[in-house]
Scaffold this active site. Structure first.
Site, PDB file in Angstrom:
ATOM      1  N   LYS A   1      -4.189  -9.780  -6.526  1.00 55.24           N
ATOM      2  CA  LYS A   1      -5.440 -10.005  -6.105  1.00 55.24           C
ATOM      3  C   LYS A   1      -6.507  -9.037  -6.457  1.00 55.24           C
ATOM      4  O   LYS A   1      -6.348  -7.948  -6.682  1.00 55.24           O
ATOM      5  CB  LYS A   1      -5.116  -9.737  -4.462  1.00 55.24           C
ATOM      6  CG  LYS A   1      -6.083 -10.099  -3.510  1.00 55.24           C
ATOM      7  CD  LYS A   1      -5.656  -9.695  -2.270  1.00 55.24           C
ATOM      8  CE  LYS A   1      -6.404  -8.147  -1.883  1.00 55.24           C
ATOM      9  NZ  LYS A   1      -6.152  -7.627  -0.803  1.00 55.24           N
TER      10      LYS A   1
ATOM     11  N   LYS B   1       0.799  -1.080  -0.085  1.00 58.38           N
ATOM     12  CA  LYS B   1      -0.135  -0.036  -0.074  1.00 58.38           C
ATOM     13  C   LYS B   1       0.893   1.331  -0.224  1.00 58.38           C
ATOM     14  O   LYS B   1       0.650   2.414  -0.566  1.00 58.38           O
ATOM     15  CB  LYS B   1      -0.879   0.005   1.217  1.00 58.38           C
ATOM     16  CG  LYS B   1      -2.236  -0.965   0.999  1.00 58.38           C
ATOM     17  CD  LYS B   1      -3.328  -0.655   1.950  1.00 58.38           C
ATOM     18  CE  LYS B   1      -4.324  -1.634   1.534  1.00 58.38           C
ATOM     19  NZ  LYS B   1      -5.482  -1.677   2.599  1.00 58.38           N
TER      20      LYS B   1
ATOM     21  N   LYS C   1     -11.338  -4.771  -3.722  1.00 54.53           N
ATOM     22  CA  LYS C   1     -12.480  -3.688  -4.000  1.00 54.53           C
ATOM     23  C   LYS C   1     -11.895  -2.178  -3.975  1.00 54.53           C
ATOM     24  O   LYS C   1     -12.721  -1.534  -4.272  1.00 54.53           O
ATOM     25  CB  LYS C   1     -13.370  -3.704  -2.764  1.00 54.53           C
ATOM     26  CG  LYS C   1     -12.715  -3.919  -1.246  1.00 54.53           C
ATOM     27  CD  LYS C   1     -13.684  -3.890  -0.471  1.00 54.53           C
ATOM     28  CE  LYS C   1     -13.277  -4.841   0.967  1.00 54.53           C
ATOM     29  NZ  LYS C   1     -12.478  -4.028   1.959  1.00 54.53           N
TER      30      LYS C   1
HETATM   31  P1  TYM Z   1     -10.698  -6.409   3.912  1.00 54.77           P
HETATM   32  O1  TYM Z   1     -11.839  -5.722   4.199  1.00 54.77           O
HETATM   33  O2  TYM Z   1      -9.607  -6.208   2.998  1.00 54.77           O
HETATM   34  O3  TYM Z   1     -11.168  -8.037   3.514  1.00 54.77           O
HETATM   35  C1  TYM Z   1     -12.260  -8.782   4.089  1.00 54.77           C
HETATM   36  C2  TYM Z   1     -12.064 -10.440   4.015  1.00 54.77           C
HETATM   37  O4  TYM Z   1     -12.016 -10.614   2.704  1.00 54.77           O
HETATM   38  C3  TYM Z   1     -10.944 -11.284   2.465  1.00 54.77           C
HETATM   39  N1  TYM Z   1     -10.456 -11.048   0.981  1.00 54.77           N
HETATM   40  C4  TYM Z   1     -10.238 -11.986  -0.100  1.00 54.77           C
HETATM   41  N2  TYM Z   1     -10.369 -13.218  -0.007  1.00 54.77           N
HETATM   42  C5  TYM Z   1     -10.092 -13.874  -1.189  1.00 54.77           C
HETATM   43  N3  TYM Z   1      -9.731 -13.369  -2.421  1.00 54.77           N
HETATM   44  C6  TYM Z   1      -9.606 -11.959  -2.381  1.00 54.77           C
HETATM   45  N4  TYM Z   1      -9.268 -11.405  -3.362  1.00 54.77           N
HETATM   46  C7  TYM Z   1      -9.888 -11.160  -1.308  1.00 54.77           C
HETATM   47  N5  TYM Z   1      -9.891  -9.905  -0.931  1.00 54.77           N
HETATM   48  C8  TYM Z   1     -10.259  -9.982   0.113  1.00 54.77           C
HETATM   49  C9  TYM Z   1      -9.669 -10.897   3.099  1.00 54.77           C
HETATM   50  O5  TYM Z   1      -8.668 -11.891   3.510  1.00 54.77           O
HETATM   51  C10 TYM Z   1     -10.678 -10.700   4.584  1.00 54.77           C
HETATM   52  O6  TYM Z   1     -10.813 -11.862   5.380  1.00 54.77           O
HETATM   53  N6  TYM Z   1      -7.781  -6.061   8.012  1.00 54.77           N
HETATM   54  C11 TYM Z   1      -9.108  -6.687   7.376  1.00 54.77           C
HETATM   55  C12 TYM Z   1     -10.221  -6.439   8.206  1.00 54.77           C
HETATM   56  C13 TYM Z   1     -10.070  -6.702   9.506  1.00 54.77           C
HETATM   57  C14 TYM Z   1     -10.273  -7.981  10.238  1.00 54.77           C
HETATM   58  C15 TYM Z   1     -10.030  -7.881  11.587  1.00 54.77           C
HETATM   59  C16 TYM Z   1     -10.416  -9.532   9.893  1.00 54.77           C
HETATM   60  C17 TYM Z   1      -9.811  -5.778  10.582  1.00 54.77           C
HETATM   61  N7  TYM Z   1      -9.772  -6.343  11.910  1.00 54.77           N
HETATM   62  C18 TYM Z   1     -10.117  -8.860  12.543  1.00 54.77           C
HETATM   63  C19 TYM Z   1     -10.226 -10.169  10.824  1.00 54.77           C
HETATM   64  C20 TYM Z   1     -10.271 -10.182  11.888  1.00 54.77           C
HETATM   65  C21 TYM Z   1      -9.125  -6.342   6.028  1.00 54.77           C
HETATM   66  O7  TYM Z   1      -8.827  -5.152   5.652  1.00 54.77           O
HETATM   67  O8  TYM Z   1     -10.174  -7.247   5.532  1.00 54.77           O
END
Ligand code: TYM
Length: 333
Positions: A196, A114, A199
């Site tokens: 990857k 990032k 969003k």
């Molecule tokens: P975030 O919002 O980027 O993504 C949410 C969840 O979706 C999964 N994900 C994917 N899985 C498969 N293929 C993809 N292309 C893909 N893009 C996203 C992510 O692995 C995630 O599980 N930091 C985290 C949010 C968070 C969190 C937490 C998660 C904050 N605190 C505590 C678990 C526990 C995040 O930015 O996910």
């Protein structure tokens, strides 16, 4: 009884990557673990690590909450809440920064990626983000955390921070285990399968949003980048585009990749893509129908209020105990 905790950041739209990697998994676990507790939150504090427009952010928080339910979460068995409504997340996040080393944060690949991409000034919260994420998890003594591949490193750091705290003050936090799906942990961009699906991406052809018109989603599958080899087989190295589409198919249909490969081995990419485009558009359509009925009722606010109250009790107690362990404040008489 085990406790399962996970979250999604309300930046950009929700993609089928989020659905396959995280939400669908969460829903399946909920069905497979009828005795256990499920906590799911919208990580709105995390969204602030990059600039957000207030009205849009507020809108997305609600959208994600509604989508979680539309994707099949059982509202009776899920503590669904908004991270910023529980102040303890931020407070424990700060405390955990005091147990996290600069070198550990510098090694986080998500921060490195990032910070390379960012054309605006980098915030310090983008750097300390993993400490807040650790707080989100260990505040509730989570046993399991279902996430996609990209969060694995953050989970490893969470485990290190929790263990470090426990070594110093005695067993206090549960050291959580990540649950990463065997298929679909990393859904790739449809136009550039070397990266990857995200969003937050600028162009929208590479990802499918859960809010896309089903016919638009179908078109995106049909125009996904493949290769000139022309054989349907699972070879992520040499045929990353087809491997990605096979993964999406396998996850949405709950069918093994081997079985899909043998079904299409004598057919061309066009036929395979055409079938997959129907699967994807049907999946999205049925999620959107449920979403509409949820957002048009009062149900969502009621569920979020209930979730906040339930999470609050646990978070408050755990944080108070944690502060006492560390030696903060005054000794109680
Ligand atoms: P975030 O919002 O980027 O993504 C949410 C969840 O979706 C999964 N994900 C994917 N899985 C498969 N293929 C993809 N292309 C893909 N893009 C996203 C992510 O692995 C995630 O599980 N930091 C985290 C949010 C968070 C969190 C937490 C998660 C904050 N605190 C505590 C678990 C526990 C995040 O930015 O996910």
């Amino acid at each position: 009884m085990k406790r399962i905790v996970s979250g999604i950041k309300p930046t950009g739209t929700l993609t089928i990557g989020n659905y396959i990697g995280a939400i669908k998994q969460f829903v399946a676990l909920q069905k497979a673990m009828p005795e256990d507790e499920f906590f799911l939150f919208i990580a709105d504090l995390h969204a602030l690590t990059t600039p957000q427009e207030p009205a849009e952010l507020r809108q997305r928080i609600k959208e994600i909450a509604g989508m979680y339910l539309a994707c099949g979460l059982d509202p009776e068995r899920t503590v669904l809440y908004i991270q910023s409504e529980i102040k303890e997340h931020a407070e424990l996040g700060y405390l955990l920064q005091c147990f996290t080393y600069m070198g550990e944060l510098e090694r986080m690949t998500q921060f490195k990626d990032k910070s390379k991409k960012q054309d605006v000034l980098l915030t310090s919260s983008l750097f300390t983000y993993p400490a807040l994420m650790a707080a989100d998890i260990i505040l509730y003594d989570a046993d399991y955390v279902p996430v996609g591949e990209d969060q694995k490193q953050h989970l490893e750091l969470t485990r290190d921070i929790a263990s470090r705290f426990n070594n110093r003050y005695g067993d206090f936090f549960t050291v959580p285990e990540p649950i990463i799906p065997k298929v679909g942990a990393r859904i790739m961009d449809l136009q550039d399968p070397s990266k990857k699906m995200s969003k937050s991406d600028e162009t929208d052809k590479g990802y499918i949003s859960l809010f896309d018109e089903p016919s638009v989603a179908a078109k995106k599958i049909k125009s996904a980048v493949t290769d000139s080899i022309g054989i349907i087989q699972f070879d992520p190295q040499n045929q990353p585009g087809i491997a990605n589409l096979l993964t999406i198919y396998s996850s949405l249909e709950n069918e093994s990749i081997d079985s899909i490969v043998s079904k299409y081995s004598n057919l061309g990419y066009q036929e395979f893509k055409s079938d997959l485009s129907i699967i994807v558009s049907n999946t999205i359509q049925s999620i959107q129908e449920k979403y509409q009925s949820i957002v048009n009722s009062n149900q969502l606010d009621e569920i979020l209020d209930k979730g906040r109250d339930q999470a609050q009790i646990i978070a408050y107690k755990k944080l108070e105990k944690c502060k006492r362990k560390i030696g903060l404040g005054r000794k109680r008489k």
